[in-house]
Design a protein around this motif. Structure first.
Motif, PDB file in Angstrom:
ATOM      1  N   SER A 409       1.195  -1.192  -0.205  1.00  0.00           N
ATOM      2  CA  SER A 409       0.208   0.179   0.309  1.00  0.00           C
ATOM      3  C   SER A 409       1.298   0.864  -0.060  1.00  0.00           C
ATOM      4  CB  SER A 409      -0.419  -0.024   1.384  1.00  0.00           C
ATOM      5  OG  SER A 409      -1.940  -1.079   1.616  1.00  0.00           O
ATOM      6  N   MET A 443      -6.961  -1.395   6.197  1.00  0.00           N
ATOM      7  CA  MET A 443      -6.402  -2.457   5.619  1.00  0.00           C
ATOM      8  C   MET A 443      -7.606  -3.900   5.736  1.00  0.00           C
ATOM      9  SD  MET A 443      -2.686  -2.773   5.369  1.00  0.00           S
ATOM     10  CE  MET A 443      -1.419  -1.260   5.351  1.00  0.00           C
ATOM     11  N   GLY A 486       2.380  -0.607   5.847  1.00  0.00           N
ATOM     12  CA  GLY A 486       1.915  -1.188   4.324  1.00  0.00           C
ATOM     13  C   GLY A 486       2.656  -2.333   3.668  1.00  0.00           C
ATOM     14  N   VAL A 487       3.424  -2.893   3.451  1.00  0.00           N
ATOM     15  CA  VAL A 487       4.568  -3.801   2.772  1.00  0.00           C
ATOM     16  C   VAL A 487       4.309  -5.078   2.168  1.00  0.00           C
ATOM     17  CG1 VAL A 487       6.572  -2.194   4.260  1.00  0.00           C
ATOM     18  CG2 VAL A 487       5.977  -3.974   5.442  1.00  0.00           C
ATOM     19  N   GLY A 489       4.369  -8.996   2.721  1.00  0.00           N
ATOM     20  CA  GLY A 489       4.008  -9.613   4.096  1.00  0.00           C
ATOM     21  C   GLY A 489       3.409  -9.717   5.288  1.00  0.00           C
ATOM     22  N   ALA A 490       3.840  -8.289   5.393  1.00  0.00           N
ATOM     23  CA  ALA A 490       3.168  -7.748   6.074  1.00  0.00           C
ATOM     24  C   ALA A 490       1.501  -8.769   7.048  1.00  0.00           C
ATOM     25  CB  ALA A 490       3.078  -6.212   6.365  1.00  0.00           C
ATOM     26  N   ASP A 520      -1.172 -11.774  -1.224  1.00  0.00           N
ATOM     27  CA  ASP A 520      -1.067 -10.450  -0.537  1.00  0.00           C
ATOM     28  C   ASP A 520      -1.680  -9.705  -2.209  1.00  0.00           C
ATOM     29  OD1 ASP A 520       0.371  -8.551   0.458  1.00  0.00           O
ATOM     30  OD2 ASP A 520       1.976  -9.286   0.825  1.00  0.00           O
ATOM     31  N   THR A 524      -3.075  -6.313  -0.939  1.00  0.00           N
ATOM     32  CA  THR A 524      -3.193  -5.159  -0.749  1.00  0.00           C
ATOM     33  C   THR A 524      -4.347  -4.360  -2.433  1.00  0.00           C
ATOM     34  OG1 THR A 524      -1.126  -5.854  -1.054  1.00  0.00           O
ATOM     35  CG2 THR A 524      -1.320  -3.724  -1.494  1.00  0.00           C
TER      36      THR A 524
HETATM   37  N1  ASP Z   1       0.637  -5.953   1.495  1.00  0.00           N
HETATM   38  C1  ASP Z   1       0.210  -5.757   2.487  1.00  0.00           C
HETATM   39  C2  ASP Z   1      -0.033  -3.911   1.822  1.00  0.00           C
HETATM   40  O1  ASP Z   1       1.099  -3.748   2.015  1.00  0.00           O
HETATM   41  C3  ASP Z   1      -0.289  -6.220   3.593  1.00  0.00           C
HETATM   42  C4  ASP Z   1      -0.592  -6.225   4.135  1.00  0.00           C
HETATM   43  O2  ASP Z   1      -1.569  -7.399   3.806  1.00  0.00           O
HETATM   44  O3  ASP Z   1       1.077  -7.355   4.293  1.00  0.00           O
HETATM   45  O4  ASP Z   1      -1.397  -3.156   2.242  1.00  0.00           O
END
Ligand code: ASP
Length: 556
Positions: A409, A443, A486-487, A489-490, A520, A524
């Motif tokens: 994100s 999210m 918002g990365v 794999g979080a 993911d 996202t």
């Molecule tokens: N990758 C998702 C995001 O950046 C966060 C996640 O669910 O891992 O929104």
């Protein structure tokens, strides 16, 4: 299609009789550059009107100078003629019955120019009048390029995985795909912190009345909370109905192999709240800590409005920095198709094929819920924002695709801000604030994934989850999503906490770890679609939605 063009011509004399020659040159060069017929005709109409005004107000000396320039897909026509400064919309007024023909024509021309307002800029400097006409994109839109790159990336990824010898495939990954996608992600990381900071400062300092900001802030937060709660409830409902997985199956099939979740992400709510306040001004920029940046930007934005005679100077500087970083973002965004190609191929190569196939039920439940959520955004946008959902989704499809492939994100945030302002007509007053905030705390897709995966793994491990446990689980998931960065794999990190609450062994993550990168992408996409939908709804309700841009089919 050509990526770079720079064509110039000088046409004499400076008289209306020369206009057709000017238009011929413009048409020829735009077509040669691959600009669509529709955009070419539109640019010609604007240029003709501009040329008329430039010539009417010229000194008659020198020549009409035309330059057609393209840098990475955006085509711009610059026309300059020596003359006195004039009012671009001169001749405007009410059309009445006794109006002279010439006057009527001038009025109509003014209306025409106003209708194309966003496509040109007029300036006067050192006795020269100049106009800059933007023609938009070429025939091959960036959306089509990205879709093409996605399809090619899938084909190439499958070839690398199943057809090519392993050594050659590793060579492609190490020397082409990984370097390109790493460079692209790094380039995006350059702009994340400045975009969050400057967009929020500019947005807040632009509010003369802080109570208006407070009202918009409360509405944005309210919308984020509403969509998150809807996502969690819908996800519980659909997952319980479809009930993917076989009770206790994992105990036999997966020997409880421990999985290390290597992360520094702190998901506790209290430390999330405490860490919102940074201990110095620079660290949040170095670490791209979005919550801390939002905090810094908010106090800076409020302070800028309170420093008397310095306020306009500093506001101007922050505004300029905001434009600068959004322009850099636009330049980086031109490489999205290349990044999409590389990341999708890499993802396919790294994916464990057998585990992927063994969990289709779980996978499709998650994907189905993401699409139900996207449908819910459409309904909310229609019911609460009075925006046609078909137009909404048409306008945001490119940014959905970007979030999908970037899996982040935060990385997709600059593109989402651009989509809001340039395609949907959302005022920067709303989206400069709500998109960076949403990229951090809103999210919905992650919540969906936590519900589905939590319940799926509980079932696979023979853990019975009674309905009475669902509200507490839902609350944990909502709180986790607030702190989840918002990365890529979080969400997997947050999953560890959900599993602990459910009493499922943490090693269960091993069952879904291979499929997580694909899910993911969908999560996202839902996360950022939610941000854009909420920004559109709040803008519409606040009267800050420019429906001329929203309904402009060219602004895509
Ligand atoms: N990758 C998702 C995001 O950046 C966060 C996640 O669910 O891992 O929104």
């Amino acid at each position: 299609m050509k990526w770079f063009i720079n064509k110039r011509i000088k046409i004499r004399p400076v008289e209306t009789a020369s206009i057709s020659e000017c238009l011929e040159f413009i048409e020829k060069e735009l077509r040669a550059a691959g600009v669509s017929s529709r955009l070419t005709v539109r640019a010609e109409i604007t240029c003709e009107e501009m040329l008329l005004r430039l010539i009417e107000n010229s000194t008659g000396e020198g020549s009409i100078r035309i330059q057609i320039k393209r840098t990475l897909g955006d085509t711009v026509i610059n026309i300059s003629v020596k003359g006195r400064e004039f009012d671009l919309y001169g001749g405007e007024g009410e059309l009445s019955d006794d109006i002279e023909d010439e006057e009527a024509q001038s009025v109509i021309r003014s209306f025409l120019l106003k209708a194309n307002d966003s496509n040109f800029r007029y300036s006067h400097k050192d006795g020269v009048n100049s106009v800059r006409v933007m023609t938009g994109q070429s025939t091959v839109s960036s959306m089509k390029l990205t879709m093409g790159a996605l399809a090619l990336g899938i084909v190439f990824g499958l070839i690398l995985k199943f057809v090519m010898p392993e050594a050659l495939s590793a060579g492609f990954c190490d020397y082409l795909l990984t370097p390109v996608s790493t460079m692209f992600m790094n380039a995006l990381k350059i702009v994340i912190a400045p975009v969050v900071f400057f967009s929020i400062v500019t947005c807040i300092s632009g509010f003369g009345d802080l109570s208006e900001l407070g009202r918009i802030g409360v509405r944005v937060m309210g919308m984020y909370l509403l969509t998150t709660v809807i996502a969690v409830i819908m996800s519980f409902f659909v997952t319980v109905m479809l009930s993917p997985g076989k009770f206790g199956a994992a105990l036999a099939m997966h020997g409880g192999q421990a999985v290390d979740i290597n992360t520094n992400v702190d998901t506790s709510l209290l430390s999330t709240i405490i860490n919102i306040v940074p201990s110095n001004f620079i660290q949040p920029f170095l670490e791209s800590n979005t919550l801390q940046l939002i905090f810094l930007a908010m106090i800076t934005g409020i302070a800028v409005g309170k420093i008397g005679e310095y306020t306009p100077v500093l506001s101007g500087i922050f505004d300029a920095c905001n434009s600068l970083f959004l322009t850099i973002t636009t330049m980086i965004a031109k490489f999205i198709p290349a990044a999409v190609f590389c990341s999708i191929s890499l993802m396919l190569v790294n994916l464990g094929g057998s585990s992927f196939l063994s969990m289709l039920g779980y996978f499709f439940t998650n994907v189905l819920e993401v699409f139900i959520m996207i449908g819910i955004y459409g309904l909310l946008v229609m019911a609460m924002g009075r925006v046609n959902p078909l137009i909404f989704f048409r306008k945001i499809r490119q940014s959905m695709l970007t979030s999908f492939t970037l899996c982040s994100s935060s990385a997709a945030m600059p593109e989402n801000i651009r989509t809001c302002t340039d395609k949907l007509g959302v005022s920067p007053k709303v989206c400069n604030f709500s998109i960076p905030l949403g990229a951090t705390i809103n999210m919905d897709g992650t919540c969906i994934s936590l519900v589905v995966t939590g319940l799926y793994l509980a079932k696979m491990y023979g853990v019975n989850v009674p309905p009475s446990a669902l509200p507490a689980l839902g609350l944990t998931i909502i709180l986790l999503s607030l702190g989840c960065p918002g990365v890529p794999g979080a969400g997997l990190v947050c999953l560890g906490i959900v599993l602990e609450q459910l009493g499922v062994p943490i090693s269960a993550i091993g069952l879904v770890i291979a499929i997580d990168p694909v899910l993911d992408m969908f999560d996202t996409m839902s996360n950022t679609t939610g941000d854009v939908a909420c920004a559109t709804i709040v803008a519409s309700r606040e009267g800050l939605l420019d429906r001329k841009i929203l309904n402009d089919p060219e602004a895509v």
